[in-house]
Design a protein around this motif. Structure first.
Motif, short mmCIF file in Angstrom:
data_model
loop_
_atom_site.label_atom_id
_atom_site.label_comp_id
_atom_site.label_asym_id
_atom_site.label_seq_id
_atom_site.Cartn_x
_atom_site.Cartn_y
_atom_site.Cartn_z
N UNK A 196 0.81 -1.28 -0.06
CA UNK A 196 0.02 -0.02 0.09
C UNK A 196 0.76 1.35 -0.01
N UNK A 197 1.87 1.25 0.61
CA UNK A 197 2.83 2.36 0.74
C UNK A 197 3.46 2.75 -0.73
N UNK A 198 3.89 1.43 -1.26
CA UNK A 198 4.33 1.51 -2.80
C UNK A 198 3.31 2.18 -3.71
N UNK A 199 2.03 1.80 -3.53
CA UNK A 199 0.93 2.31 -4.52
C UNK A 199 0.78 3.83 -4.11
N UNK A 200 0.87 4.15 -2.82
CA UNK A 200 0.41 5.55 -2.58
C UNK A 200 1.70 6.34 -2.98
N UNK A 201 2.82 5.94 -2.94
CA UNK A 201 4.05 6.73 -3.77
C UNK A 201 3.88 6.67 -5.22
N UNK A 202 3.24 5.72 -5.70
CA UNK A 202 3.23 5.86 -7.41
C UNK A 202 1.96 6.77 -7.65
N UNK A 203 0.99 6.83 -6.75
CA UNK A 203 -0.31 7.73 -6.85
C UNK A 203 0.09 9.14 -6.82
N UNK A 204 1.13 9.51 -5.95
CA UNK A 204 1.51 10.76 -5.84
C UNK A 204 2.40 11.30 -6.91
N UNK A 205 2.87 10.28 -7.85
CA UNK A 205 3.64 10.49 -8.95
C UNK A 205 3.01 10.56 -10.25
N UNK A 206 1.85 9.78 -10.12
CA UNK A 206 1.03 9.55 -11.40
C UNK A 206 -0.35 9.59 -11.08
N UNK A 207 -1.30 10.00 -11.95
CA UNK A 207 -2.75 9.97 -11.77
C UNK A 207 -3.09 8.62 -11.91
N UNK A 208 -4.75 8.45 -11.77
CA UNK A 208 -5.28 7.34 -11.92
C UNK A 208 -5.28 6.69 -13.33
#
Length: 258
Positions: free
Chosen positions: A184-196
């Motif tokens: 989940x932390x990796x997904x949150x980091x990716x979400x902060x860099x890219x949109x959905x």
């Protein structure tokens, strides 16, 4: 006497031929039984060798079966290159429209509907003047069974995800909890860099590239994964011995709801 001798020789030759045929049949049966036994032994040995072969994530089925089989698996594995390339091209166009050209969904849908309705309306009215048949607009009806099937599949997967989250939150497995938190932390980091949309497009591209590449280089990937898994298990054993084993554990009491 000579006639009797000739007849006796004929009888003996006939008897010998019958005996030869019987022995040949016995030999054939023995060879067939031995072949069948050899075939069983070969199958057993092949099964044993297959069981010893390491497969990624412990899978026992081919990649096509793992992906569900049918049309979706054919698309992901590029069995029909035209359909796979078409879907990938459509997804790329959608991503370009919304991400690079910064089009909005409502604006794009309205513009497409305006263009389609204007073309059909003009064609229907101009067909009488140009002596051509009016356009045949198909009647689109979504079948009820398809909607119910999609809703049922979504419900089953959603309930399964809730059950997994409940099992993790119950505190029974610390390793699984740490793995989920890290994911989940990796997904949150990716979400902060890219949109959905970008994340969805990346996942779509990976679905169209990773399975087909894995199927092509299956043996090499499995061999590398086996070595990586062995190394990870060593690291986890060291981490468990030095860190997790020193954490005090209390007795968990299951509470039954009345």
């Amino acid at each position: 006497m000579a006639d009797h001798a000739v007849e006796h020789e004929k009888h003996e030759s006939a008897a010998e031929s019958i005996v030869d045929k019987i022995t040949e049949k016995f030999h054939d049966n023995d060879s067939l039984s031995s072949d069948s036994d050899d075939g069983k032994d070969i199958k057993a040995k092949a099964a044993a060798v297959k069981a010893k072969i390491y497969r990624l994530f412990g899978r026992e089925k081919p990649v096509h079966k793992v992906l569900g089989g049918g049309k979706p698996a054919d698309i992901f594995l590029w069995r029909d290159k035209k359909i796979s390339a078409g879907m990938l091209g459509v997804a790329t166009m959608i991503w370009v429209f919304f991400e690079l050209l910064e089009y909005h969904l409502l604006t794009l849908v309205c513009h497409i509907l305006i263009l389609a309705l204007a073309i059909l309306f003009l064609w229907s009215n101009a067909s009488a003047f140009i002596n051509k048949s009016p356009p045949r607009i198909p009647e689109v009806i979504i079948p009820e069974d398809i909607v119910l099937g999609v809703a049922s599949a979504f419900r089953i997967e959603f309930n399964r995800a809730l059950a997994i989250l409940r099992d993790i939150a119950s505190g029974r497995d610390l390793k699984k909890f740490l793995v989920v938190i890290a994911g989940l932390w990796v997904l949150s980091a990716l979400g902060s860099c890219y949109n959905f949309l970008t994340l969805f497009y990346i996942g779509f591209v990976l679905l169209h590239t990773v399975p087909v590449l894995y199927e092509k280089y299956e043996d090499q990937v499995d061999a590398f994964a086996e070595k990586a898994e062995a190394e990870i298990k060593k690291r986890c054993a060291v981490f468990n011995e030095k860190v997790l084993s020193k954490i005090p554990k209390g007795k968990l009491k299951d509470k039954k709801l009345a």
